[in-house]
Design an enzyme around this catalytic site. Sequence first.
Site, mmCIF file in Angstrom:
data_model
loop_
_atom_site.group_PDB
_atom_site.id
_atom_site.type_symbol
_atom_site.label_atom_id
_atom_site.label_comp_id
_atom_site.label_asym_id
_atom_site.label_seq_id
_atom_site.Cartn_x
_atom_site.Cartn_y
_atom_site.Cartn_z
ATOM 1 N N ARG A 16 -25.066 -59.210 9.667
ATOM 2 C CA ARG A 16 -24.172 -59.086 10.838
ATOM 3 C C ARG A 16 -22.820 -58.670 10.303
ATOM 4 O O ARG A 16 -22.305 -59.284 9.367
ATOM 5 C CB ARG A 16 -24.091 -60.448 11.543
ATOM 6 C CG ARG A 16 -23.071 -60.545 12.648
ATOM 7 C CD ARG A 16 -23.559 -59.806 13.888
ATOM 8 N NE ARG A 16 -22.860 -60.194 15.094
ATOM 9 C CZ ARG A 16 -21.630 -59.830 15.402
ATOM 10 N NH1 ARG A 16 -20.925 -59.101 14.588
ATOM 11 N NH2 ARG A 16 -21.102 -60.221 16.542
ATOM 12 N N GLU A 49 -23.289 -54.970 23.376
ATOM 13 C CA GLU A 49 -24.733 -55.166 23.394
ATOM 14 C C GLU A 49 -25.390 -53.869 23.874
ATOM 15 O O GLU A 49 -24.766 -53.076 24.581
ATOM 16 C CB GLU A 49 -25.103 -56.334 24.314
ATOM 17 C CG GLU A 49 -24.543 -57.670 23.875
ATOM 18 C CD GLU A 49 -25.090 -58.146 22.543
ATOM 19 O OE1 GLU A 49 -26.266 -57.883 22.235
ATOM 20 O OE2 GLU A 49 -24.338 -58.803 21.806
ATOM 21 N N ARG A 73 -27.927 -65.271 9.773
ATOM 22 C CA ARG A 73 -27.698 -63.903 9.313
ATOM 23 C C ARG A 73 -26.542 -63.888 8.320
ATOM 24 O O ARG A 73 -25.587 -64.654 8.458
ATOM 25 C CB ARG A 73 -27.359 -62.982 10.494
ATOM 26 C CG ARG A 73 -28.453 -62.894 11.526
ATOM 27 C CD ARG A 73 -28.049 -62.056 12.707
ATOM 28 N NE ARG A 73 -26.951 -62.684 13.436
ATOM 29 C CZ ARG A 73 -26.498 -62.275 14.613
ATOM 30 N NH1 ARG A 73 -27.040 -61.212 15.207
ATOM 31 N NH2 ARG A 73 -25.503 -62.899 15.211
#
Length: 178
Positions: A60, A68, A102
């Site tokens: 990330r 998004e 992540r």
Amino acid sequence: MARLRSRWLILSVWLGVLLGCSGAPPAADGAGALAVTVIAVHDGDTLRVRDGTGRERTVRLAVIDAPEIAQPFGEQARDAVRALVQGRLVRLEPRGHDRYGRLLAVVWVPDGPLAPTDLSLWLLQQGLAWHYRAHADEQPLPERWQYALAETIARANGVGLWVQPDPQPPWAWRRLNR
């Protein structure tokens, strides 16, 4: 109005120059820096990478938030990242892990438009992400200023998602759509 915008832009550019335009990439042998190949781009701020041992992980991008996929400019952000890094060797500067496990990292593209290119900073300059100010205190001060300045300039010039009159930040969109 145009005169004020022009003065603001000149001041912003000089401030950026004083702070260092692209930051310093991790040294080739730098502690913690990881050379990886980007094998997939999920969206504008999430990548899948493979290291030299074959280990895959999700990365990330640290301290930014891209729209998004279902949001305006979400596909454009993903496609821009994909075009720049898909299948390429990049260098990660780890910054910890998020609540989903992540790896948070600054991603350096050695053969980017301004080699080496900080991918997060580049997305901000293209108007395809927000500087995630909630986590800005985790950034080194010069980087924090660069990111904030890049977003400010993109906003002022109506670049990318800033062409919209009132773009919805991804964190607000997620809150409403989960």
